[in-house]
Design an enzyme around this catalytic site. Structure first.
Site, PDB file in Angstrom:
ATOM      1  N   ASP A   1       0.808  -1.226   0.000  1.00 60.25           N
ATOM      2  CA  ASP A   1       0.000   0.000   0.000  1.00 60.25           C
ATOM      3  C   ASP A   1       0.838   1.271   0.000  1.00 60.25           C
ATOM      4  O   ASP A   1       0.451   2.293   0.568  1.00 60.25           O
ATOM      5  CB  ASP A   1      -0.972   0.019   1.198  1.00 60.25           C
ATOM      6  CG  ASP A   1      -1.850  -1.215   1.217  1.00 60.25           C
ATOM      7  OD1 ASP A   1      -2.210  -1.691   0.137  1.00 60.25           O
ATOM      8  OD2 ASP A   1      -2.162  -1.693   2.320  1.00 60.25           O
TER       9      ASP A   1
ATOM     10  N   LYS B   1       1.801   2.086  -5.128  1.00 60.54           N
ATOM     11  CA  LYS B   1       2.324   1.514  -6.385  1.00 60.54           C
ATOM     12  C   LYS B   1       1.382   1.797  -7.551  1.00 60.54           C
ATOM     13  O   LYS B   1       1.817   2.159  -8.644  1.00 60.54           O
ATOM     14  CB  LYS B   1       2.522  -0.010  -6.237  1.00 60.54           C
ATOM     15  CG  LYS B   1       3.526  -0.387  -5.153  1.00 60.54           C
ATOM     16  CD  LYS B   1       3.586  -1.890  -4.940  1.00 60.54           C
ATOM     17  CE  LYS B   1       2.345  -2.492  -4.326  1.00 60.54           C
ATOM     18  NZ  LYS B   1       2.076  -2.108  -2.939  1.00 60.54           N
TER      19      LYS B   1
ATOM     20  N   GLY C   1      -4.553  -4.346  -3.770  1.00 62.99           N
ATOM     21  CA  GLY C   1      -5.546  -3.317  -4.081  1.00 62.99           C
ATOM     22  C   GLY C   1      -4.769  -2.090  -4.482  1.00 62.99           C
ATOM     23  O   GLY C   1      -4.107  -1.481  -3.649  1.00 62.99           O
ATOM     24  N   HIS C   2      -4.763  -1.776  -5.773  1.00 64.39           N
ATOM     25  CA  HIS C   2      -3.955  -0.665  -6.285  1.00 64.39           C
ATOM     26  C   HIS C   2      -4.882   0.454  -6.747  1.00 64.39           C
ATOM     27  O   HIS C   2      -5.761   0.241  -7.580  1.00 64.39           O
ATOM     28  CB  HIS C   2      -3.059  -1.145  -7.437  1.00 64.39           C
ATOM     29  CG  HIS C   2      -2.030  -2.151  -6.991  1.00 64.39           C
ATOM     30  ND1 HIS C   2      -1.115  -2.709  -7.835  1.00 64.39           N
ATOM     31  CD2 HIS C   2      -1.773  -2.672  -5.759  1.00 64.39           C
ATOM     32  CE1 HIS C   2      -0.337  -3.545  -7.147  1.00 64.39           C
ATOM     33  NE2 HIS C   2      -0.727  -3.544  -5.894  1.00 64.39           N
TER      34      HIS C   2
ATOM     35  N   GLN D   1       2.013  -6.042  -3.195  1.00 63.95           N
ATOM     36  CA  GLN D   1       2.470  -6.133  -1.793  1.00 63.95           C
ATOM     37  C   GLN D   1       3.763  -5.319  -1.619  1.00 63.95           C
ATOM     38  O   GLN D   1       3.917  -4.316  -2.292  1.00 63.95           O
ATOM     39  CB  GLN D   1       2.665  -7.597  -1.372  1.00 63.95           C
ATOM     40  CG  GLN D   1       1.364  -8.390  -1.235  1.00 63.95           C
ATOM     41  CD  GLN D   1       0.819  -8.927  -2.535  1.00 63.95           C
ATOM     42  OE1 GLN D   1       1.510  -9.597  -3.273  1.00 63.95           O
ATOM     43  NE2 GLN D   1      -0.435  -8.665  -2.826  1.00 63.95           N
TER      44      GLN D   1
HETATM   45  P1  GDP Z   1      -0.778   0.278  -3.548  1.00 68.23           P
HETATM   46  O1  GDP Z   1      -1.364  -0.988  -3.061  1.00 68.23           O
HETATM   47  O2  GDP Z   1       0.700   0.356  -3.305  1.00 68.23           O
HETATM   48  O3  GDP Z   1      -1.123   0.571  -4.986  1.00 68.23           O
HETATM   49  O4  GDP Z   1      -1.422   1.438  -2.670  1.00 68.23           O
HETATM   50  P2  GDP Z   1      -2.987   1.596  -2.299  1.00 68.23           P
HETATM   51  O5  GDP Z   1      -3.716   2.034  -3.506  1.00 68.23           O
HETATM   52  O6  GDP Z   1      -3.473   0.382  -1.595  1.00 68.23           O
HETATM   53  O7  GDP Z   1      -2.918   2.715  -1.189  1.00 68.23           O
HETATM   54  C1  GDP Z   1      -2.426   3.984  -1.451  1.00 68.23           C
HETATM   55  C2  GDP Z   1      -3.510   5.020  -1.144  1.00 68.23           C
HETATM   56  O8  GDP Z   1      -2.930   6.304  -1.075  1.00 68.23           O
HETATM   57  C3  GDP Z   1      -4.578   5.118  -2.234  1.00 68.23           C
HETATM   58  O9  GDP Z   1      -5.785   5.485  -1.642  1.00 68.23           O
HETATM   59  C4  GDP Z   1      -4.039   6.232  -3.131  1.00 68.23           C
HETATM   60  O10 GDP Z   1      -5.077   6.904  -3.849  1.00 68.23           O
HETATM   61  C5  GDP Z   1      -3.436   7.145  -2.103  1.00 68.23           C
HETATM   62  N1  GDP Z   1      -2.277   7.932  -2.560  1.00 68.23           N
HETATM   63  C6  GDP Z   1      -1.276   7.563  -3.411  1.00 68.23           C
HETATM   64  N2  GDP Z   1      -0.343   8.530  -3.482  1.00 68.23           N
HETATM   65  C7  GDP Z   1      -0.754   9.521  -2.664  1.00 68.23           C
HETATM   66  C8  GDP Z   1      -0.209  10.774  -2.274  1.00 68.23           C
HETATM   67  O11 GDP Z   1       0.878  11.182  -2.687  1.00 68.23           O
HETATM   68  N3  GDP Z   1      -0.922  11.523  -1.372  1.00 68.23           N
HETATM   69  C9  GDP Z   1      -2.105  11.104  -0.864  1.00 68.23           C
HETATM   70  N4  GDP Z   1      -2.726  11.887   0.012  1.00 68.23           N
HETATM   71  N5  GDP Z   1      -2.655   9.931  -1.204  1.00 68.23           N
HETATM   72  C10 GDP Z   1      -1.984   9.146  -2.079  1.00 68.23           C
HETATM   73  P1  IMO Z   2      -0.873  -4.213  -2.230  1.00 67.25           P
HETATM   74  O1  IMO Z   2      -0.427  -4.787  -3.539  1.00 67.25           O
HETATM   75  C1  IMO Z   2      -0.934  -4.629   2.120  1.00 67.25           C
HETATM   76  C2  IMO Z   2      -1.029  -8.698   3.725  1.00 67.25           C
HETATM   77  C3  IMO Z   2      -2.304  -9.122   4.434  1.00 67.25           C
HETATM   78  C4  IMO Z   2      -1.719 -10.069   5.469  1.00 67.25           C
HETATM   79  C5  IMO Z   2      -0.593 -10.760   4.700  1.00 67.25           C
HETATM   80  C6  IMO Z   2      -0.952 -12.115   4.125  1.00 67.25           C
HETATM   81  O2  IMO Z   2      -2.163  -3.508  -2.275  1.00 67.25           O
HETATM   82  O3  IMO Z   2       0.214  -3.445  -1.574  1.00 67.25           O
HETATM   83  P2  IMO Z   2      -2.452 -12.870   2.049  1.00 67.25           P
HETATM   84  O4  IMO Z   2      -3.920 -12.657   1.781  1.00 67.25           O
HETATM   85  O5  IMO Z   2      -1.559 -12.306   0.998  1.00 67.25           O
HETATM   86  O6  IMO Z   2      -2.131 -14.290   2.375  1.00 67.25           O
HETATM   87  O7  IMO Z   2      -2.177 -12.032   3.417  1.00 67.25           O
HETATM   88  O8  IMO Z   2      -0.247  -9.882   3.646  1.00 67.25           O
HETATM   89  N1  IMO Z   2      -1.236  -8.197   2.351  1.00 67.25           N
HETATM   90  C7  IMO Z   2      -1.165  -6.898   2.009  1.00 67.25           C
HETATM   91  N2  IMO Z   2      -0.976  -5.794   2.771  1.00 67.25           N
HETATM   92  N3  IMO Z   2      -1.036  -4.510   0.775  1.00 67.25           N
HETATM   93  C8  IMO Z   2      -1.193  -5.599   0.003  1.00 67.25           C
HETATM   94  O9  IMO Z   2      -1.174  -5.538  -1.347  1.00 67.25           O
HETATM   95  C9  IMO Z   2      -1.302  -6.862   0.604  1.00 67.25           C
HETATM   96  N4  IMO Z   2      -1.470  -8.125   0.154  1.00 67.25           N
HETATM   97  C10 IMO Z   2      -1.413  -8.926   1.219  1.00 67.25           C
HETATM   98  O10 IMO Z   2      -2.952  -8.026   5.018  1.00 67.25           O
HETATM   99  O11 IMO Z   2      -1.141  -9.337   6.506  1.00 67.25           O
HETATM  100 MG    MG Z   3      -2.904  -1.652  -1.811  1.00 62.40          MG
END
Ligand code: GDP
Ligand code: IMO
Ligand code: MG
Length: 430
Positions: free
Chosen positions: A13, A16, A40-41, A225
């Protein structure tokens, strides 16, 4: 020509999805190489938010090809839903721009049931998985009893493979995990329909990517991840079930290591973690709550509240080495605006000694106390800043300290969730 890898450096998270969506503009192809719909991207374009679990985060760019490599575990139901959702929102998704590896493994209903059943059975010793069947599917892959897309599109082969494993899974679910049993015929019917739907997308991804490499196309490899959730290098057993690090790009997409030109580590300006496991810089105070709320730190997959803490540079240094990072992208810097004093962890205190390397022992890590450096914060709005030099002095100082400590140049700074809320210091695809 440049083939660039995007990986998370923390516990996922990091943002990416945003960075992949941003950089996709300068590429021809975007490839996911591991993980599944535990990811979840998030992409935000013109105020509209899209969350992708399986489809690469380049999909909003009409003329780019998105590929799901063999290293990904795919829940076909989720993938079809994702395709339909995007189409409903006016995004073009078809066999021209979304391809799936014929040797990617498939998440079956029993994988999800086993994931849930085991977590329930573990009680307060649970791992906190996403419950999507990721671990059980990778287990079957390694045990050589998995089912792949190449099997799914051949009804006879699929039936035979399904029935060769069903009895064992049924017994395990009912007698050991005390869950509901399985109905082979209904699984068969459901999955064969998925196979029919996805058939036009299924191909040999390795051949497609290698052809693009020969044609000198720009390719982005999208990790899911983060480094510290890696099955080998993460905080085992509180990890996911795949190799999340850059080294797995090759195995998960079918290319050779010689074709990778750069590896960008995505670094959230602070640290978060979903699920269980050690987290030395975790905050349990008002600052932690402020970061959680301002950063809207809720899981994009499960909606769980993310645990929040200060930036851990020891972790980053570890990630830099394991991935061979060539550049950093710092995200969510805007979330720190208004916090008087910022802290960066640059070492740990363990018993009476100082540790500067990220420990592999969970027992040691659990007892590590962070040693912090303190830096002054800033209060100016930074979301609209487009050039590094226009950032407040203290913001620049915070960035400089990260760069200096990790010894990797910052190439991108993200100051908001939207595509255009970004400072590109040096475009890795140039
Ligand atoms: P990922 O799994 O690495 O793709 O990240 P996620 O999408 O799960 O979580 C990142 C969250 O931060 C999302 O809600 C994005 O919309 C948000 N986000 C990404 N870059 C920024 C930033 O520079 N500032 C803020 N405030 N939010 C951001
Ligand atoms: P993105 O790509 C954050 C965490 C789960 C749990 C552990 C194992 O959005 O960054 P699993 O279901 O993979 O067997 O769970 O890994 N986890 C993540 N945490 N971002 C993710 O993906 C994750 N994918 C798995 O919360 O702790
Ligand atoms: Mg994510």
């Amino acid at each position: 020509m440049a083939n660039i890898v995007i990986v998370g450096t923390q516990w996922g998270d990091e943002g990416k999805g945003k960075i992949v969506d941003l950089l996709a503009e300068w590429t021809d192809m975007i490839v996911r190489f591991q993980g599944g719909n535990n990811a979840g991207h998030t992409m935000v374009v013109n105020g509209e938010q899209f969350i992708s679990h399986l489809i690469p985060s380049g999909i909003l760019h009409k003329d780019k090809i998105c590929l799901i490599g063999n290293g990904v575990v795919v829940d076909p139901k989720v993938l079809i839903e994702e395709i339909e959702n995007l189409k409903r929102r006016g995004v073009y998704v078809g066999p021209q721009n979304l391809l799936i590896s014929e040797i990617a493994h498939i998440i079956m209903p029993y994988h999800r049931s086993i994931d849930h059943g085991r977590e329930k059975m573990r009680g307060n010793r649970k791992l906190g998985t996403t419950g999507r069947g990721i671990g059980p599917c990778y287990e079957d892959k390694v045990a050589r009893r998995g089912i792949r897309f190449i099997d799914l599109v051949d009804p006879d082969v699929f039936r035979e493979k399904l029935y060769s494993i069903l009895e064992e899974k049924d017994l395990y679910l009912k007698d050991f995990l005390h869950c509901e049993g399985l109905d082979g015929e209904s699984i068969l019917e459901e999955y064969l329909a998925y196979g029919e739907k996805l058939k036009p997308h299924i191909t040999n991804v390795s051949i497609t990517v290698n052809k693009a490499i020969r044609e000198k196309k720009n390719i982005l490899f999208e990790g899911a991840q983060g480094t510290h959730l890696d099955i080998d290098h993460g905080t085992y057993p509180f990890v996911t079930s795949s190799n999340t690090v850059a080294g797995n790009v090759c195995c998960g997409s079918g290319i050779g290591p010689t074709y990778i030109d750069g590896i960008i580590g995505i670094v959230k300006a602070y640290t978060t973690r979903v699920g269980r496991g050690p987290f030395p810089t975790e905050l349990f105070d008002d600052i932690g709550d402020t970061i959680q709320q301002r950063g809207a730190e809720f899981g994009a997959t499960t909606g769980r509240k993310r645990r929040c803490g200060w930036l851990d540079a020891v972790m980053l240094k570890n990630a830099s080495q394991i991935n061979g990072l060539t550049g950093l992208a710092i995200t969510k810097l805007d979330v720190l605006t208004g916090i008087d004093t910022l802290k960066i962890c640059t070492a740990y205190r363990y018993k009476n000694s100082k540790i500067t390397d990220f420990p592999n022992s969970l027992k040691v890590l659990q007892d590590c106390e962070p040693i912090y450096e303190t830096l002054p914060g800033w209060s100016e709005e930074i979301r609209f800043v487009k050039q590094l030099e226009d950032l407040p002095e203290n913001t620049k100082r915070y960035l400089r300290r990260i760069e200096e400590f990790v010894e990797i140049p910052i190439q991108i700074v993200s100051v908001g969730p939207q595509r255009n809320e970004t400072i590109i210091v040096k475009n890795p695809l140039d």
